[in-house]
Design a protein around this motif. Structure first.
Motif, short mmCIF file in Angstrom:
data_model
loop_
_atom_site.label_atom_id
_atom_site.label_comp_id
_atom_site.label_asym_id
_atom_site.label_seq_id
_atom_site.Cartn_x
_atom_site.Cartn_y
_atom_site.Cartn_z
N THR A 92 16.47 11.31 11.27
CA THR A 92 15.55 11.86 12.28
C THR A 92 14.88 13.09 11.70
O THR A 92 15.54 13.93 11.06
CB THR A 92 16.28 12.26 13.56
OG1 THR A 92 17.17 11.22 13.96
CG2 THR A 92 15.29 12.54 14.68
N GLY A 93 13.59 13.21 11.91
CA GLY A 93 12.85 14.38 11.47
C GLY A 93 11.74 14.69 12.46
O GLY A 93 11.60 14.02 13.48
N ILE A 94 10.98 15.71 12.16
CA ILE A 94 9.86 16.10 13.03
C ILE A 94 8.58 16.07 12.22
O ILE A 94 8.53 16.54 11.07
CB ILE A 94 10.10 17.49 13.65
CG1 ILE A 94 11.30 17.41 14.61
CG2 ILE A 94 8.86 17.98 14.40
CD1 ILE A 94 11.66 18.72 15.26
N ALA A 95 7.54 15.50 12.83
CA ALA A 95 6.25 15.36 12.15
C ALA A 95 5.12 15.67 13.12
O ALA A 95 5.27 15.57 14.34
CB ALA A 95 6.08 13.94 11.61
N GLY A 96 4.00 16.05 12.54
CA GLY A 96 2.77 16.24 13.31
C GLY A 96 1.67 15.43 12.66
O GLY A 96 1.89 14.72 11.68
N PRO A 97 0.45 15.51 13.19
CA PRO A 97 -0.68 14.83 12.56
C PRO A 97 -0.88 15.33 11.13
O PRO A 97 -0.43 16.42 10.76
CB PRO A 97 -1.87 15.22 13.45
CG PRO A 97 -1.25 15.58 14.77
CD PRO A 97 0.06 16.21 14.43
N ALA A 98 -1.57 14.54 10.32
CA ALA A 98 -1.69 14.83 8.89
C ALA A 98 -2.28 16.21 8.59
O ALA A 98 -1.89 16.86 7.62
CB ALA A 98 -2.55 13.75 8.23
N ASP A 99 -3.21 16.67 9.42
CA ASP A 99 -3.90 17.94 9.15
C ASP A 99 -3.22 19.16 9.77
O ASP A 99 -3.85 20.21 9.94
CB ASP A 99 -5.35 17.87 9.64
CG ASP A 99 -6.16 16.84 8.86
OD1 ASP A 99 -5.83 16.60 7.68
OD2 ASP A 99 -7.11 16.26 9.43
N LEU A 100 -1.94 19.04 10.11
CA LEU A 100 -1.21 20.16 10.68
C LEU A 100 -1.30 21.36 9.73
O LEU A 100 -1.00 21.24 8.54
CB LEU A 100 0.25 19.76 10.88
CG LEU A 100 1.11 20.65 11.79
CD1 LEU A 100 0.71 20.44 13.25
CD2 LEU A 100 2.59 20.33 11.60
N PRO A 101 -1.70 22.54 10.21
CA PRO A 101 -1.89 23.70 9.32
C PRO A 101 -0.58 24.20 8.70
O PRO A 101 0.50 24.01 9.25
CB PRO A 101 -2.48 24.76 10.26
CG PRO A 101 -3.02 24.01 11.43
CD PRO A 101 -2.12 22.82 11.58
N ASP A 102 -0.72 24.84 7.55
CA ASP A 102 0.45 25.37 6.83
C ASP A 102 1.25 26.36 7.67
O ASP A 102 2.48 26.34 7.64
CB ASP A 102 0.01 26.07 5.54
CG ASP A 102 -0.52 25.09 4.50
OD1 ASP A 102 -0.28 23.88 4.65
OD2 ASP A 102 -1.18 25.55 3.54
N ASP A 103 0.55 27.25 8.39
CA ASP A 103 1.27 28.26 9.14
C ASP A 103 2.08 27.65 10.29
O ASP A 103 3.17 28.12 10.61
CB ASP A 103 0.32 29.35 9.67
CG ASP A 103 -0.78 28.80 10.58
OD1 ASP A 103 -1.10 27.59 10.47
OD2 ASP A 103 -1.31 29.57 11.39
N VAL A 104 1.56 26.57 10.87
CA VAL A 104 2.29 25.88 11.93
C VAL A 104 3.52 25.18 11.35
O VAL A 104 4.62 25.26 11.90
CB VAL A 104 1.38 24.86 12.64
CG1 VAL A 104 2.18 23.99 13.60
CG2 VAL A 104 0.27 25.59 13.40
N ALA A 105 3.34 24.52 10.22
CA ALA A 105 4.47 23.84 9.57
C ALA A 105 5.55 24.85 9.20
O ALA A 105 6.75 24.56 9.34
CB ALA A 105 3.98 23.11 8.33
#
Length: 325
Positions: free
Chosen positions: A253-266
Motif C-alpha cells: 500500500t502506498g500513497i499517490a497523486g496525479p503525475a504533476d503533483l508539485p515537489d513541495d507537496v510531495a
C-alpha cells in the motif's frame, strides 16, 4: 503624498502576506480515495492510518471508497484530479502492479501518477471457511483437479485474481486460469464474505484482510506466502510446502497523486507519513494482521512498484491471463 504611498505599500504587502498564508498547503480538507470496498486490505490499511496521518497533516482527511474495475475506477478519479494535493490515492498492488500487468486497455499507466511513498507490505494467505471440508492445500488441489473449485477476488485483474491462479498453478493445476471458477466481487471484504457464505470455496488475499476472520474462527488458513510462518496464522509457509516461488506474491500500500503533483507537496507527504507510520497503535494493529510497516520514499517506492509490475507482467504472460479487450 509620502504617507499615502507608504499606506498603499503597506496594504499591498499585507495582501501578499495574507495570500501566501492562505496558499500554504494544506489549507483545507484532503480527499483520500480508497479504490476498493470496505473490509478489504486497502480499506483496512487506509482507515488504520487515518487518525495518525490526519494528526500529522493537521487537516481533516475525507476517506472515500470509489470502487470498481479492480481498483481502476478510483485510480482514474485521482488521475484526472487537479494536481494540487487535495485529492490523493491509496494505491495498491492490485491497482498499480497487477491491473497494469493484466489489462491492455487500462485507462492509465504508472506514469500517470506520482507515488510519494509505499508504507506497507503484506504477504498473501489462502483461506477457506472454517466449516469447509478442505483442510489443507493437498485437499484444495485434489478438489481443483476433481470436481473443481471456485475462488473469489476483489475484481477481474486484481491481485486476488492473479494470486489464486498463481497458487493453483504452482501446485500443478493445469490451465489454472480457466480450470478454477473465478467469482469477482467489489473489493476484498466482499471477496471474504463470498467464502464465508459458501459462494466461493477459497480466496488468496492479503493477510491483513483475513486476519480477523482467522482470529475469531470463521476462516481456516491453508498457506501463507512467506519464508516463515506468520504469528496467528496456523498454516504452513510457501517454503514449508516447497513453493518458494510464491514468496513473490505480496501486497503493498502506498500513497499517490496525479503525475504533476508539485515537489513541495510531495515533500510534505514524506514528513507526514514518517510521523504517521511511527505511531505505535497503528503499527501494532497492522503488524497483528501480518503486515510489515516499512516507509519507502518516492525514489525507492517507484523502483519497488516498477519491479512489482515487471514481476506480475511476467507471471501474467506465463499464465496466459493478459486481458486484451
Amino acid at each position: 503624498m509620502t504617507r499615502i504611498r507608504t499606506g498603499v505599500l503597506a496594504a499591498a504587502l499585507a495582501g501578499l502576506t495574507a495570500t501566501a498564508a492562505w496558499a500554504e498547503y494544506p489549507e483545507r480538507a484532503i480527499n483520500m480515495v480508497i479504490p476498493y470496498g470496505a473490509g478489504g486490505a486497502t480499506d483496512i490499511s487506509a482507515r488504520s492510518i487515518a487518525e495518525p496521518l490526519g494528526n500529522a497533516v493537521g487537516q481533516p482527511l475525507v476517506m472515500a471508497n470509489i470502487t470498481g474495475a479492480g481498483g481502476a475506477t478510483g485510480s482514474v478519479a485521482v488521475q484526472n484530479a487537479q494536481p494540487d494535493g487535495y485529492t490523493m490515492l491509496f494505491a495498491r498492488v492490485g491497482s498499480h502492479s497487477v491491473n497494469p500487468a493484466m489489462k491492455a486497455t487500462l485507462p492509465y499507466t504508472l506514469d500517470d501518477f506520482r507515488f510519494v511513498n509505499v508504507y506497507e507490505i503484506n504477504p498473501f494467505a489462502c483461506a477457506v471457511a472454517a466449516g469447509s471440508d478442505i483442510q489443507s492445500m493437498d485437499d484444495l488441489i485434489a478438489k481443483a483437479n476433481g470436481d473443481g473449485v471456485a475462488f473469489s477476488s476483489s475484481g477481474v485483474g486484481s491481485g486476488l485474481h492473479l494470486g489464486a491462479v498463481m497458487v493453483l498453478d504452482a501446485f500443478g493445476v493445469e490451465d489454472a486460469a480457466n480450470t478454477a471458477t473465478h467469482i469477482p466481487q467489489q473489493g476484498g471484504g466482499a471477496a471474504a464474505t463470498a467464502v464465508l457464505n459458501g459462494t466461493a470455496d477459497f480466496l488468496c488475499t492479503n493477510s491483513s484482510s483475513v486476519a480477523s476472520f482467522i482470529a475469531n474462527g470463521q476462516m481456516r488458513p491453508l498457506l501463507v506466502t512467506t519464508p516463515d510462518p506468520i504469528e496467528g496464522f496456523d498454516a504452513p509457509s510457501a517454503a514449508d510446502l516447497g513453493k518458494p516461488e510464491l514468496e513473490r506474491l505480496v501486497g503493498w500500500t502506498g500513497i499517490a497523486g496525479p503525475a504533476d503533483l508539485p515537489d513541495d507537496v510531495a515533500a510534505k507527504w514524506g514528513e507526514w507519513m514518517a510521523e504517521a507510520t511511527s505511531d505505535e497503535n497503528f503499527r501494532t494493529v497492522m503488524e497483528s494482521r501480518g503486515s510489515i510497516i516499512e516507509l519507502m520514499g518516492p525514489e525507492e517506492a517507484n523502483a519497488f512498484i516498477q519491479t512489482q509490475y515487471e514481476t506480475f507482467r511476467a507471471l501474467v504472460d506465463e499464465l496466459g491471463m493478459r486481458i486484451e479487450g
